[in-house]
Motif scaffolding. Structure first.
Motif, mmCIF file in Angstrom:
data_model
loop_
_atom_site.group_PDB
_atom_site.id
_atom_site.type_symbol
_atom_site.label_atom_id
_atom_site.label_comp_id
_atom_site.label_asym_id
_atom_site.label_seq_id
_atom_site.Cartn_x
_atom_site.Cartn_y
_atom_site.Cartn_z
ATOM 1 N N GLU A 22 36.228 46.557 23.035
ATOM 2 C CA GLU A 22 36.760 46.509 24.394
ATOM 3 C C GLU A 22 35.745 45.891 25.335
ATOM 4 N N PRO A 23 36.225 45.299 26.435
ATOM 5 C CA PRO A 23 35.294 44.733 27.409
ATOM 6 C C PRO A 23 34.508 45.834 28.111
ATOM 7 N N GLU A 24 33.378 45.448 28.646
ATOM 8 C CA GLU A 24 32.534 46.393 29.375
ATOM 9 C C GLU A 24 33.298 47.012 30.546
ATOM 10 N N HIS A 25 33.110 48.275 30.708
ATOM 11 C CA HIS A 25 33.682 49.087 31.788
ATOM 12 C C HIS A 25 35.164 48.802 32.036
ATOM 13 N N ASN A 26 35.930 48.858 30.973
ATOM 14 C CA ASN A 26 37.392 48.732 31.042
ATOM 15 C C ASN A 26 37.862 47.432 31.686
ATOM 16 N N GLY A 27 37.050 46.397 31.619
ATOM 17 C CA GLY A 27 37.475 45.099 32.119
ATOM 18 C C GLY A 27 37.316 44.886 33.605
ATOM 19 N N GLU A 28 36.499 45.705 34.269
ATOM 20 C CA GLU A 28 36.237 45.453 35.690
ATOM 21 C C GLU A 28 35.416 44.180 35.830
ATOM 22 N N CYS A 29 35.497 43.552 36.985
ATOM 23 C CA CYS A 29 34.755 42.322 37.249
ATOM 24 C C CYS A 29 33.250 42.604 37.245
ATOM 25 N N ALA A 30 32.537 41.928 36.345
ATOM 26 C CA ALA A 30 31.096 42.139 36.217
ATOM 27 C C ALA A 30 30.339 41.686 37.464
ATOM 28 N N MET A 31 30.779 40.605 38.096
ATOM 29 C CA MET A 31 30.088 40.147 39.306
ATOM 30 C C MET A 31 30.289 41.135 40.439
ATOM 31 N N SER A 32 31.479 41.673 40.556
ATOM 32 C CA SER A 32 31.721 42.689 41.589
ATOM 33 C C SER A 32 30.830 43.900 41.358
ATOM 34 N N ALA A 33 30.690 44.311 40.092
ATOM 35 C CA ALA A 33 29.829 45.450 39.765
ATOM 36 C C ALA A 33 28.378 45.140 40.112
ATOM 37 N N ALA A 34 27.944 43.902 39.831
ATOM 38 C CA ALA A 34 26.572 43.508 40.158
ATOM 39 C C ALA A 34 26.333 43.557 41.667
ATOM 40 N N MET A 35 27.417 43.487 42.434
ATOM 41 C CA MET A 35 27.323 43.557 43.897
ATOM 42 C C MET A 35 27.635 44.958 44.423
ATOM 43 N N GLY A 36 27.896 45.908 43.509
ATOM 44 C CA GLY A 36 28.117 47.292 43.917
ATOM 45 C C GLY A 36 29.551 47.660 44.214
ATOM 46 N N ASN A 37 30.503 46.967 43.596
ATOM 47 C CA ASN A 37 31.924 47.242 43.844
ATOM 48 C C ASN A 37 32.704 47.353 42.544
ATOM 49 N N HIS A 38 33.793 48.103 42.594
ATOM 50 C CA HIS A 38 34.735 48.177 41.480
ATOM 51 C C HIS A 38 35.868 47.203 41.760
ATOM 52 N N LEU A 39 36.206 46.356 40.776
ATOM 53 C CA LEU A 39 37.329 45.440 40.923
ATOM 54 C C LEU A 39 37.978 45.230 39.564
ATOM 55 N N PRO A 40 39.163 45.816 39.338
ATOM 56 C CA PRO A 40 39.860 45.603 38.068
ATOM 57 C C PRO A 40 40.233 44.131 37.889
ATOM 58 N N THR A 41 40.287 43.689 36.632
ATOM 59 C CA THR A 41 40.678 42.316 36.327
ATOM 60 C C THR A 41 41.717 42.307 35.215
ATOM 61 N N SER A 42 42.270 41.139 34.966
ATOM 62 C CA SER A 42 43.176 40.966 33.827
ATOM 63 C C SER A 42 42.409 40.470 32.604
ATOM 64 N N CYS A 43 41.125 40.261 32.733
ATOM 65 C CA CYS A 43 40.248 39.739 31.672
ATOM 66 C C CYS A 43 40.663 38.340 31.232
ATOM 67 N N SER A 44 41.182 37.557 32.139
ATOM 68 C CA SER A 44 41.540 36.185 31.790
ATOM 69 C C SER A 44 40.328 35.262 31.875
ATOM 70 N N VAL A 45 39.259 35.695 32.564
ATOM 71 C CA VAL A 45 38.005 34.939 32.638
ATOM 72 C C VAL A 45 36.936 35.848 32.049
ATOM 73 N N VAL A 46 36.295 35.402 30.960
ATOM 74 C CA VAL A 46 35.344 36.256 30.256
ATOM 75 C C VAL A 46 34.058 35.517 29.917
ATOM 76 N N TRP A 47 33.045 36.297 29.580
ATOM 77 C CA TRP A 47 31.771 35.778 29.096
ATOM 78 C C TRP A 47 31.249 36.764 28.071
ATOM 79 N N ILE A 48 30.658 36.262 26.996
ATOM 80 C CA ILE A 48 30.055 37.102 25.973
ATOM 81 C C ILE A 48 28.548 37.000 26.131
ATOM 82 N N SER A 49 27.911 38.119 26.372
ATOM 83 C CA SER A 49 26.463 38.132 26.591
ATOM 84 C C SER A 49 25.734 37.898 25.268
ATOM 85 N N PRO A 50 24.440 37.561 25.347
ATOM 86 C CA PRO A 50 23.661 37.403 24.117
ATOM 87 C C PRO A 50 23.624 38.679 23.270
#
Length: 97
Positions: A22-50
C-alpha cells in the motif's frame, strides 16, 4: 474514473514486487504532508522512493515540488505522519552549508 486510478496502481504494484503493498499513509499527498497538512489523493500521481516506498501526490505540480528535495521532503512527510511535533522540530532545522 476513480476505479481506473486503482487499476493503474494495482498494475504498478504488481509490476514492482519489491514495493510495499500500500502507499505511504493511505495515499495522502506526500508534499502536503511535508508541508504539515493532510490531503487525500486518488494516487494517480506517484513516486517510488529509493527505499521502495510508494508516495502519492495530489497533482504533478505537488510531485515536482517534492522532487526538488526528495530526501528532505520524505523526511518531513514521514515525521508529520508519525508525530506533528517532530515535524515542527524538523521544519525549524537549518540545513548545513
Amino acid at each position: 474514473m476513480r476505479r481506473l486510478n486503482y487499476v493503474a496502481l494495482a498494475a504498478l504494484l504488481a509490476a514492482t514486487p519489491a514495493l510495499a503493498e500500500e502507499p505511504e499513509h493511505n495515499g495522502e499527498c506526500a508534499m502536503s504532508a511535508a508541508m504539515g497538512n493532510h490531503l487525500p489523493t486518488s494516487c494517480s500521481v506517484v513516486w517510488i522512493s529509493p527505499s521502495d516506498k510508494l508516495y502519492c501526490f495530489s497533482s504533478e505540480l505537488a510531485k515536482q515540488a517534492f522532487m526538488r528535495d526528495p530526501e528532505g521532503n520524505e523526511r518531513k512527510a514521514q515525521a508529520f505522519w508519525k508525530d506533528p511535533a517532530l515535524w515542527e522540530k524538523i521544519l525549524k532545522e537549518k540545513p548545513e552549508g
